[in-house]
Design a protein around this motif. Structure first.
Motif, PDB file in Angstrom:
ATOM      1  N   LEU A   5       8.275 -15.080 -10.024  1.00 51.72           N
ATOM      2  CA  LEU A   5       7.764 -15.504  -8.730  1.00 51.72           C
ATOM      3  C   LEU A   5       6.686 -14.569  -8.217  1.00 51.72           C
ATOM      4  CD1 LEU A   5      10.974 -16.663  -6.830  1.00 51.72           C
ATOM      5  CD2 LEU A   5       9.057 -18.078  -7.520  1.00 51.72           C
ATOM      6  N   SER A   6       6.833 -13.270  -8.509  1.00 52.52           N
ATOM      7  CA  SER A   6       5.864 -12.301  -7.986  1.00 52.52           C
ATOM      8  C   SER A   6       4.478 -12.492  -8.587  1.00 52.52           C
ATOM      9  CB  SER A   6       6.365 -10.874  -8.258  1.00 52.52           C
ATOM     10  OG  SER A   6       6.438 -10.635  -9.654  1.00 52.52           O
ATOM     11  N   ARG A   7       4.381 -13.205  -9.721  1.00 56.55           N
ATOM     12  CA  ARG A   7       3.072 -13.429 -10.340  1.00 56.55           C
ATOM     13  C   ARG A   7       2.378 -14.683  -9.821  1.00 56.55           C
ATOM     14  NH1 ARG A   7       5.993 -11.619 -15.033  1.00 56.55           N
ATOM     15  NH2 ARG A   7       6.373 -13.754 -15.687  1.00 56.55           N
ATOM     16  N   ILE A   8       3.062 -15.491  -8.996  1.00 58.36           N
ATOM     17  CA  ILE A   8       2.453 -16.683  -8.430  1.00 58.36           C
ATOM     18  C   ILE A   8       1.531 -16.279  -7.293  1.00 58.36           C
ATOM     19  CG2 ILE A   8       2.914 -18.917  -7.374  1.00 58.36           C
ATOM     20  CD1 ILE A   8       3.822 -18.670 -10.267  1.00 58.36           C
ATOM     21  N   SER A   9       0.340 -16.869  -7.261  1.00 61.22           N
ATOM     22  CA  SER A   9      -0.647 -16.490  -6.248  1.00 61.22           C
ATOM     23  C   SER A   9      -0.143 -16.763  -4.839  1.00 61.22           C
ATOM     24  CB  SER A   9      -1.952 -17.255  -6.505  1.00 61.22           C
ATOM     25  OG  SER A   9      -1.724 -18.656  -6.480  1.00 61.22           O
ATOM     26  N   THR A  10       0.629 -17.851  -4.668  1.00 69.98           N
ATOM     27  CA  THR A  10       1.157 -18.148  -3.336  1.00 69.98           C
ATOM     28  C   THR A  10       2.043 -17.029  -2.827  1.00 69.98           C
ATOM     29  OG1 THR A  10       1.113 -20.503  -3.888  1.00 69.98           O
ATOM     30  CG2 THR A  10       2.438 -19.845  -1.992  1.00 69.98           C
ATOM     31  N   VAL A  11       2.907 -16.522  -3.703  1.00 67.97           N
ATOM     32  CA  VAL A  11       3.810 -15.442  -3.305  1.00 67.97           C
ATOM     33  C   VAL A  11       3.031 -14.159  -3.081  1.00 67.97           C
ATOM     34  CG1 VAL A  11       5.817 -14.091  -4.022  1.00 67.97           C
ATOM     35  CG2 VAL A  11       5.721 -16.532  -4.522  1.00 67.97           C
ATOM     36  N   ARG A  12       2.012 -13.915  -3.877  1.00 67.66           N
ATOM     37  CA  ARG A  12       1.239 -12.679  -3.718  1.00 67.66           C
ATOM     38  C   ARG A  12       0.387 -12.705  -2.464  1.00 67.66           C
ATOM     39  NH1 ARG A  12      -1.432 -11.669  -9.528  1.00 67.66           N
ATOM     40  NH2 ARG A  12      -2.091  -9.750  -8.492  1.00 67.66           N
ATOM     41  N   VAL A  13       0.011 -13.905  -1.996  1.00 61.04           N
ATOM     42  CA  VAL A  13      -0.781 -13.998  -0.772  1.00 61.04           C
ATOM     43  C   VAL A  13       0.098 -13.858   0.469  1.00 61.04           C
ATOM     44  CG1 VAL A  13      -2.148 -15.622   0.613  1.00 61.04           C
ATOM     45  CG2 VAL A  13      -2.642 -15.322  -1.800  1.00 61.04           C
ATOM     46  N   LEU A  14       1.391 -14.212   0.339  1.00 61.25           N
ATOM     47  CA  LEU A  14       2.282 -14.179   1.489  1.00 61.25           C
ATOM     48  C   LEU A  14       2.339 -12.808   2.168  1.00 61.25           C
ATOM     49  CD1 LEU A  14       5.313 -16.427   0.521  1.00 61.25           C
ATOM     50  CD2 LEU A  14       3.738 -16.736   2.416  1.00 61.25           C
ATOM     51  N   PRO A  15       2.527 -11.678   1.436  1.00 63.91           N
ATOM     52  CA  PRO A  15       2.553 -10.380   2.131  1.00 63.91           C
ATOM     53  C   PRO A  15       1.261 -10.077   2.870  1.00 63.91           C
ATOM     54  CG  PRO A  15       3.444 -10.172  -0.093  1.00 63.91           C
ATOM     55  CD  PRO A  15       2.849 -11.530   0.015  1.00 63.91           C
ATOM     56  N   ILE A  16       0.115 -10.440   2.275  1.00 56.03           N
ATOM     57  CA  ILE A  16      -1.156 -10.195   2.955  1.00 56.03           C
ATOM     58  C   ILE A  16      -1.233 -11.023   4.238  1.00 56.03           C
ATOM     59  CG2 ILE A  16      -3.657 -10.357   2.715  1.00 56.03           C
ATOM     60  CD1 ILE A  16      -3.299 -10.033  -0.282  1.00 56.03           C
ATOM     61  N   TYR A  17      -0.857 -12.289   4.133  1.00 59.55           N
ATOM     62  CA  TYR A  17      -0.847 -13.128   5.330  1.00 59.55           C
ATOM     63  C   TYR A  17       0.130 -12.583   6.360  1.00 59.55           C
ATOM     64  CZ  TYR A  17       0.509 -16.992   8.352  1.00 59.55           C
ATOM     65  OH  TYR A  17       0.822 -17.747   9.427  1.00 59.55           O
ATOM     66  N   GLY A  18       1.319 -12.146   5.908  1.00 62.17           N
ATOM     67  CA  GLY A  18       2.311 -11.613   6.828  1.00 62.17           C
ATOM     68  C   GLY A  18       1.815 -10.375   7.551  1.00 62.17           C
ATOM     69  N   ILE A  19       1.175  -9.474   6.801  1.00 63.96           N
ATOM     70  CA  ILE A  19       0.656  -8.238   7.420  1.00 63.96           C
ATOM     71  C   ILE A  19      -0.425  -8.570   8.445  1.00 63.96           C
ATOM     72  CG2 ILE A  19      -0.611  -6.108   6.966  1.00 63.96           C
ATOM     73  CD1 ILE A  19       0.855  -5.963   4.286  1.00 63.96           C
ATOM     74  N   LEU A  20      -1.359  -9.455   8.065  1.00 56.51           N
ATOM     75  CA  LEU A  20      -2.412  -9.840   9.009  1.00 56.51           C
ATOM     76  C   LEU A  20      -1.835 -10.538  10.240  1.00 56.51           C
ATOM     77  CD1 LEU A  20      -5.138 -11.141   6.530  1.00 56.51           C
ATOM     78  CD2 LEU A  20      -5.087  -8.962   7.736  1.00 56.51           C
TER      79      LEU A  20
END
Length: 464
Positions: free
Chosen positions: A6-21
């Motif tokens: 799951l950690s290699r899926i782009s959707t999951v990798r974008v989630l922390p960036i979106y969450g931080i912003l």
């Protein structure tokens, strides 16, 4: 579903960036709302204090106690604090226990950092206040507790925490849930790509009806595969045509040379030349047959005839065929077969040909007095494995991939050893057809070590 996948899926990798912003923007927004609200409420408190100070400061001294008492009586919430202190700082009137520390007598509203102690309470109260000196020399102090402002700030902070938790947690759960779909499609693409990687260019990647980026990528790859398949078919067709077309005139040439050799007198000086010409033509015919054989093996449709293969019998056939050849060359040929070897899925004739070619290659390059070991065993990691270990010159590490290519002969190969460089290419084609793995590993004792791993076993019944 593994977390690492799951950690290699782009959707999951974008989630922390979106969450931080999102958190940063929410904190900035709420901080501004809190600041503006606090500023507004503090302004209201300051205006109330200034108005009351103006009122009390302009009434007669005799009426001041009654006016302060009436003001306190009207304060139902108990947020107003009053105090009248003499020139020595002793309280004379009001509900303030003692003069606050650091209070300024400038008539301007300030936040009182030390707080104000109200009569009957043991702890200071956060408050804003102002102080002024009356004409009698006394000090009049008005203050108002900031509990309302503090409670509003607390409400805003709690709202921020609840808003973040109710947004980020469902967002993370939703993101992980949304990532399952692309991951399933990637797994389907990976499964479809396995036959293509094994050389079956007829296969295509699956395309859904969503027309998203994965479908676009699969469409591009499928178009590329179609072009590669077309080019490979053209090249293969040209090579096969050349091999077929040349085989006929070469066979006719060999027949004529053989007839001339048979009819020539025994003492003719041309007989040795004709014998060598016949050998050269035979070598060319062998090479064309090998090329056509490799082309045949590269056709993946032959897998339709696969069955369960008893490798113990395959090893026995190899021993019967090559033991006399090894004895003629004075080579020690030993065998080692483990117990309960399961069957594997494949073509028995092709597997016999593959093992035979490896053993033939070992006998060809092992010098007289050397040794060859043929082993059949079961490896815990790679399933059934066949090892051919010889004491010949070996194969250099840099050449181990090249020797499996067509017409390549290693630099350690003696010029006296005949060959076309196609034997191991046929072995590689058979191994690729079966989906097995062929490795040339380091031999601590010197020589070559071929390891043919047949992968997971196809049948559960042990060979006998």
């Amino acid at each position: 579903m593994k977390l690492a996948e799951l950690s290699r899926i782009s959707t999951v990798r974008v989630l922390p960036i979106y969450g931080i912003l999102f958190v940063l923007w929410s904190v900035l927004l709420v901080s501004w709302v809190q600041y503006d609200t606090k500023r507004y409420l503090s302004g209201v408190v300051d205006e109330i204090l200034r108005q009351r100070m103006h009122y009390l400061n302009h009434i007669d001294r005799e009426r001041l106690p009654d006016a302060m008492a009436q003001t306190v009586a009207l304060d139902l919430q108990g947020v107003m604090l009053y105090g009248l202190f003499d020139q020595q700082g002793r309280k004379t009137i009001g509900n303030i226990e003692r003069m606050p520390e650091g209070v300024s007598l400038d008539g301007v509203v300030h936040f009182l950092p030390g707080g104000v102690r109200q009569e009957g309470t043991g702890r200071p109260i956060r408050a804003r206040g102002l102080a002024t000196r009356l004409g009698t020399g006394e000090v009049l102090i008005l203050a108002r507790a900031t509990s309302v402002v503090d409670e509003v700030n607390a409400i805003i902070y709690r709202s921020l925490l609840w808003g973040l938790s109710l947004t980020i947690i469902p967002g993370l759960i939703g993101g992980l849930w949304l990532a399952r779909g692309p991951l399933r499609r990637i797994r389907a693409l990976e499964t479809a790509a396995q036959p293509i990687m094994r050389g079956d260019l007829h296969q295509r990647l699956p395309v859904s009806g969503r027309r998203d980026e994965l479908d676009m990528l699969a469409g591009i790859v499928n178009s590329m595969l179609e072009e590669i398949e077309r080019l490979m078919s053209e090249v293969k067709g040209v090579c096969d045509s050349i091999a077929h077309d040349l085989r006929t005139p070469l066979t006719r040439l060999r027949t004529q040379l053989h007839r001339m050799h048979r009819e020539a007198p025994s003492d003719s000086a041309h007989r040795p030349v004709m014998e060598q010409a016949i050998l050269d033509v035979d070598s060319l015919l062998d090479r064309f047959r090998a090329l056509l054989r490799i082309s045949e093996l590269e056709d993946m449709h032959r897998r339709a005839g696969f069955t369960d293969v008893n490798l113990v019998k395959t090893i026995d056939h190899v021993r019967e065929i090559y033991t006399p050849l090894a004895e003629d060359k004075h080579i020690a040929f030993s065998f080692e077969v483990a117990h309960d070897i399961p069957s594997v899925r494949g073509d028995p004739h092709l597997l016999l040909e593959a093992v035979s070619n490896i053993v033939d290659n070992a006998i060809k390059f092992t010098p007289s007095g050397g040794s060859i070991r043929l082993r059949l065993l079961q490896d815990a990691a790679e399933g059934v494995r066949i090892d051919v270990i010889d004491s010949g010159p070996g194969i250099r590490t840099a050449e181990r991939d090249a020797v499996l290519q067509r017409f390549y002969r290693g630099t350690c190969t003696s010029k006296d050893v005949s060959g076309s460089g196609l034997g191991l290419s046929i072995v590689a084609a058979i191994v690729k057809l079966h989906g097995f793995k062929l490795q040339i590993v380091d031999n601590p004792a010197g020589g070559a070590w071929f390891s043919l791993s047949c992968g997971p076993t196809a049948a559960q019944t042990p060979s006998t």
